[in-house]
Structures are given as structure tokens and as C-alpha cells.
Scaffold this active site. Structure first.
Site, PDB file in Angstrom:
ATOM      1  N   VAL A 163     -11.146  -0.124   6.229  1.00 53.10           N
ATOM      2  CA  VAL A 163     -12.230  -1.072   5.959  1.00 53.10           C
ATOM      3  C   VAL A 163     -12.618  -1.000   4.488  1.00 53.10           C
ATOM      4  O   VAL A 163     -12.905   0.077   3.962  1.00 53.10           O
ATOM      5  CB  VAL A 163     -13.481  -0.783   6.825  1.00 53.10           C
ATOM      6  CG1 VAL A 163     -14.589  -1.789   6.519  1.00 53.10           C
ATOM      7  CG2 VAL A 163     -13.131  -0.811   8.306  1.00 53.10           C
ATOM      8  N   GLU A 194     -10.402   5.933   6.376  1.00 53.93           N
ATOM      9  CA  GLU A 194     -11.274   5.305   5.379  1.00 53.93           C
ATOM     10  C   GLU A 194     -10.698   4.003   4.844  1.00 53.93           C
ATOM     11  O   GLU A 194     -11.415   3.039   4.576  1.00 53.93           O
ATOM     12  CB  GLU A 194     -11.525   6.277   4.227  1.00 53.93           C
ATOM     13  CG  GLU A 194     -12.519   5.772   3.196  1.00 53.93           C
ATOM     14  CD  GLU A 194     -13.924   5.632   3.751  1.00 53.93           C
ATOM     15  OE1 GLU A 194     -14.461   4.500   3.704  1.00 53.93           O
ATOM     16  OE2 GLU A 194     -14.484   6.624   4.226  1.00 53.93           O
ATOM     17  N   LYS A 216     -12.705  -5.196  11.195  1.00 54.24           N
ATOM     18  CA  LYS A 216     -13.486  -4.272  10.370  1.00 54.24           C
ATOM     19  C   LYS A 216     -14.910  -4.136  10.902  1.00 54.24           C
ATOM     20  O   LYS A 216     -15.494  -3.044  10.898  1.00 54.24           O
ATOM     21  CB  LYS A 216     -13.495  -4.760   8.929  1.00 54.24           C
ATOM     22  CG  LYS A 216     -12.121  -4.736   8.280  1.00 54.24           C
ATOM     23  CD  LYS A 216     -12.116  -5.432   6.936  1.00 54.24           C
ATOM     24  CE  LYS A 216     -10.732  -5.416   6.304  1.00 54.24           C
ATOM     25  NZ  LYS A 216     -10.687  -6.190   5.029  1.00 54.24           N
ATOM     26  N   GLY A 272      -2.176 -14.825  -5.430  1.00 52.19           N
ATOM     27  CA  GLY A 272      -1.838 -13.653  -4.628  1.00 52.19           C
ATOM     28  C   GLY A 272      -2.991 -13.073  -3.835  1.00 52.19           C
ATOM     29  O   GLY A 272      -2.853 -12.004  -3.228  1.00 52.19           O
ATOM     30  N   VAL A 293       0.834  -1.208   0.000  1.00 53.09           N
ATOM     31  CA  VAL A 293       0.000   0.000   0.000  1.00 53.09           C
ATOM     32  C   VAL A 293       0.865   1.253   0.000  1.00 53.09           C
ATOM     33  O   VAL A 293       0.657   2.180  -0.787  1.00 53.09           O
ATOM     34  CB  VAL A 293      -0.960   0.008   1.204  1.00 53.09           C
ATOM     35  CG1 VAL A 293      -1.743   1.321   1.255  1.00 53.09           C
ATOM     36  CG2 VAL A 293      -1.912  -1.173   1.135  1.00 53.09           C
ATOM     37  N   GLY A 305     -11.063  -1.288   1.603  1.00 49.48           N
ATOM     38  CA  GLY A 305     -10.211  -0.736   0.554  1.00 49.48           C
ATOM     39  C   GLY A 305     -10.726   0.543  -0.062  1.00 49.48           C
ATOM     40  O   GLY A 305     -10.895   1.565   0.609  1.00 49.48           O
TER      41      GLY A 305
END
Length: 434
Positions: A136, A133, A209, A191, A19, A138
Site C-alpha cells: 500500500v 509494507e 489497499k 507511463g 519492482v 509504495g
């Protein structure tokens, strides 16, 4: 804010993995657009990493540092983005950053689910913005609608698929007939699953989440420890096949509900009708169904994980905190005014799908039905299939207390006519029309 021209905001990026590397790329590639959207240039002051020697294509090596704490508290940093994950050192870094007057953007669901009260208290104490944000679902804009768009409404229920790995596995089991092990191996090869998939397949990721969603939706403190959690490792090909005969599909669901008694928060596999909007969510996608008193039913759908989708959510928060910082304001704080009690799983109203291996002879159904009746559990439907000298008895119940349903299962296991309780799974949603 940088003292030079008053129109530059400097960002500290903590973490440069899947990320973080995409956040760095987007900050670089979209610098001009971000400047127009926020009213200031957003520059990366530094990137904290664990190992300087690790290859990071496209990342300016001069920005890298192993001193995360020094970077997070630097006087020339305005915004701290945390994408390290885990509890420590992320918790200490964010607390120090807010104490030093930095705005914070994080994607750390585990930290918020376990220590959210402490993190939010620091945000209030030090007047620091806190946005998350990306923690949870993405790229799906989900938390801000709950925190802001629905702030004037009463949310009764949040039901969703919030883990892409488990959704991919269950989807493959449904479409191919493969068992859990085979589907997990495929997810790892593509993946979609980590080499150690425990956090996903045992429901820990979804539970964190769910805690965040419930806290925002119901204005109540909810932690990961409050969430009833079951994973998908016990879901069998037979469970999937049985669901198909009922025109249902198995999904790992995060379910947050509000009632007069309090709130219940749970994560577990469940059979839902194939007509339900969540049933069509395949692959590694996420979707969340929200039911509010005035807004009615809403569904948000999209990529729930991955470097670029998650980075998109991070940048959305960066723009928000940048605008706030330039305007001298703060975003809305977490509201926990309701302080509703979190109900134990045993008090939650659920329905069960039960498969029993029983003797294939007359009179078998009577003691089974009596066991359900003794625990005040009503039977909705029964289906029996003969298999030589034994039979498969499938029972779907009406709604009852989960504790009563669990007690019924224990009694069924002790009945002489029951050879084995083959499977037990909860059922959500109304039956498909016949």
C-alpha cells in the site's frame, strides 16, 4: 540461516519486473550497509522469472530460474520476497514458503485483500514472519505505523489517495480542463497508466489497499469484497468545473471509518475542499490522512508507486525480518480481535453534490425539494444557472444515509420538471470558509 558462519541470510526473489529488478539492484548496491544494519550479510540465492530470455540489465543471469516453487522452498533460503503480483501462483508460493519455515516479504495487495486471512493463518501456524509494507502506498511508511506505532490508540478514520494513476488523471482534468479520455491518454504516454488501466481507473487497486488499511486500523477482518468501489471513468470535465465553483477538487478517495455500529470501507470519487491537506496532492503522488483518538490527525505523503520507491519499502521489510530472524523472534501478528461488522454502503453517512438539468420556469425547485424531504435528506445549498429554456440546478446535501440519497436520485430522475440528472458525486470534508 546459512550454516557456514551464522551471519549470512539468503534471499529468494520471486519476480524481476519493474519492482523486482530494483529490489535486486538495491540488495546488490547496498549489501555492505544492509549487513551493518541487520548484523548479517544478505545474499540473493536466486531470482524466479517467467522467461529466462527476457533482457534484465544489471541482473546476474546465473541467479535466474523458472522454478519458483523450488526456489521458494529451498533449504538454504531464509527470506522469500514476492513481487510477482496477482493471486496465483503467488498464493501457493507464499504458503509453501511459510510452511518451509521462511520469512516472507510481499508487495501483493490483491492477494492480501482477497486471501489475507489464509496468508496470516499460515504465518501463525508455521511461525513465519509476514511483512507487506510495499503493498500500500509504495515508499510511504504507512502500514507499520498503523500496526505498531498506533497500536495503543484508537483509529477512527483513514482517508487517502492511494492510487497514483487516478490522481494524475484527476489532477490533469483539474489543471487543464481536459476530459477523462484525454487525461488518461496523457497518463499512458507518460507511463503513469498501464495499456489496460482498468484496475486503476475502475478503483480495484484502491479497493484492495483500502481493505488492507481498514483491517490494520480497526483490528477487523476486511476483504476486497467488503469495499464499496466506484472508479473515475464517469467523472466529467463538467464535474471538475462544478467542483471549482464550490472551491473544491475531485479526488478518488479510499475512506475507512469506524463508528459504534461498525466499520465502513469505500472507494469512490469525491469533492473535497481545496483547503484540505489532500487537495494539494498532485500528479501521481499518494497521501493518507489518519485520525486517531489520542494522536489526533496525521498525514503521510510520498511516492505511491514506481520501481525504486516500492523497492525501498520492500527492503525496509527485509531488514525488519532479518533482524527478527537473527534474534529468534517474530514481528507482530495481525490483530483482528475487534471483529467489528462491516456496514453496507447504504448505511454509510455521506453527502451528495447533485447537478440537475431542469425546466427554467417558476415552481421547479418545490417538487425537487419535496423529493429530498420525502427521503429525509436535508439540503445544505442550492445554486441555479439559466441556460435558455432550461437551467442547471446544483444541490449540495447535508449528511444522510447513502441509501436515502440514492433513493432521492431515483425519484428525481422520474420528476417531469427534471430533464436529466447530469451528475451525482459524494462530498467529503467541511466547506471552505466563505
Amino acid at each position: 540461516m546459512n550454516e557456514g558462519d551464522g551471519k549470512t541470510l539468503r534471499v529468494a526473489l520471486l519476480g524481476c519486473g519493474v519492482v523486482g529488478s530494483q529490489v535486486a539492484r538495491l540488495l546488490r548496491e547496498q549489501a555492505d550497509d544492509l549487513a551493518v544494519r541487520t548484523g548479517a550479510r544478505i545474499e540473493v540465492a536466486g531470482i524466479a522469472v517467467r522467461r529466462l530470455s527476457h533482457p534484465r540489465p544489471g541482473v546476474d543471469q546465473a541467479l535466474l530460474t523458472t522454478d519458483a516453487m523450488g526456489l521458494a522452498t529451498r533449504p538454504d533460503v531464509d527470506i522469500v520476497i514476492e513481487v510477482i503480483g496477482g493471486i496465483e501462483p503467488a498464493r501457493s508460493l507464499l504458503l509453501a514458503a511459510m510452511k518451509a519455515g521462511k520469512s516472507v516479504v510481499t508487495a501483493n495487495k490483491a492477494l492480501l485483500a482477497e486471501h489475507g486471512e489464509q496468508i496470516h493463518a499460515a504465518s501463525r501456524t508455521y511461525g513465519a514472519d509476514l511483512y507487506y509494507e510495499a503493498s500500500v502506498a509504495g515508499a510511504i511508511p504507512l502500514l507499520r505505523p498503523l500496526r505498531e506505532s498506533l497500536a495503543g490508540d484508537t483509529v477512527h478514520r483513514v482517508l487517502g489517495i492511494v492510487n497514483g494513476t487516478t490522481n494524475f488523471i484527476l489532477d490533469r482534468m483539474d489543471t487543464s480542463g481536459a476530459d477523462f479520455g484525454e487525461s488518461l491518454e496523457e497518463a499512458q504516454a507518460l507511463g503513469y497508466a498501464e495499456p489496460d488501466p482498468t484496475a486503476d481507473v475502475e478503483g480495484f487497486d484502491a479497493a484492495a489497499k483500502a481493505a488492507i488499511l481498514a483491517g490494520l486500523a480497526f483490528h477487523t477482518r476486511v476483504t476486497a469484497a467488503d469495499v464499496h468501489r466506484e472508479g473515475i471513468t464517469e467523472v466529467t470535465a463538467a464535474d471538475i468545473a462544478s467542483a471549482k465553483t464550490l472551491r473544491r477538487i475531485v479526488k478518488l478517495l479510499a475512506i475507512c471509518e469506524r463508528s459504534d455500529a461498525g466499520v465502513s470501507v469505500r472507494v469512490h470519487p469525491a469533492m473535497i475542499p481545496r483547503s484540505h491537506p489532500l487537495a494539494a496532492v498532485g500528479g501521481a503522488y499518494n497521501a493518507v490522512f489518519v485520525e486517531a483518538q489520542s494522536a489526533g490527525q496525521l498525514m503521510l505523503y510520498g511516492a505511491g508507486a514506481g520501481g525504486t520507491p516500492t523497492a525501498s519499502a520492500v527492503l525496509g521489510d527485509v531488514v525488519a525480518v532479518a533482524r527478527n530472524r537473527l534474534a529468534g523472534t517474530r514481528g507482530p501478528e495481525l490483530s483482528t480481535y475487534a471483529e467489528l461488522p462491516v456496514l453496507p454502503m447504504g448505511d454509510t453517512l455521506t453527502r451528495y453534490h447533485v447537478s440537475l438539468d431542469v425546466d427554467d420556469r417558476p415552481g421547479v425547485l418545490a417538487p425537487v425539494a419535496e423529493a429530498f424531504a420525502r427521503h429525509d435528506v436535508s439540503i445544505q445549498a442550492v445554486r441555479q444557472t439559466s441556460r435558455g429554456d432550461e437551467a442547471l440546478l446544483v444541490i449540495v446535501t447535508h449528511e444522510a444515509r447513502d441509501a436515502d440519497l440514492a433513493a432521492t436520485i431515483l425519484e428525481l430522475q422520474a420528476l417531469p420538471v427534471v430533464r436529466a440528472v447530469a451528475s451525482v458525486m459524494r462530498v467529503e470534508g467541511e466547506e471552505d470558509p466563505s
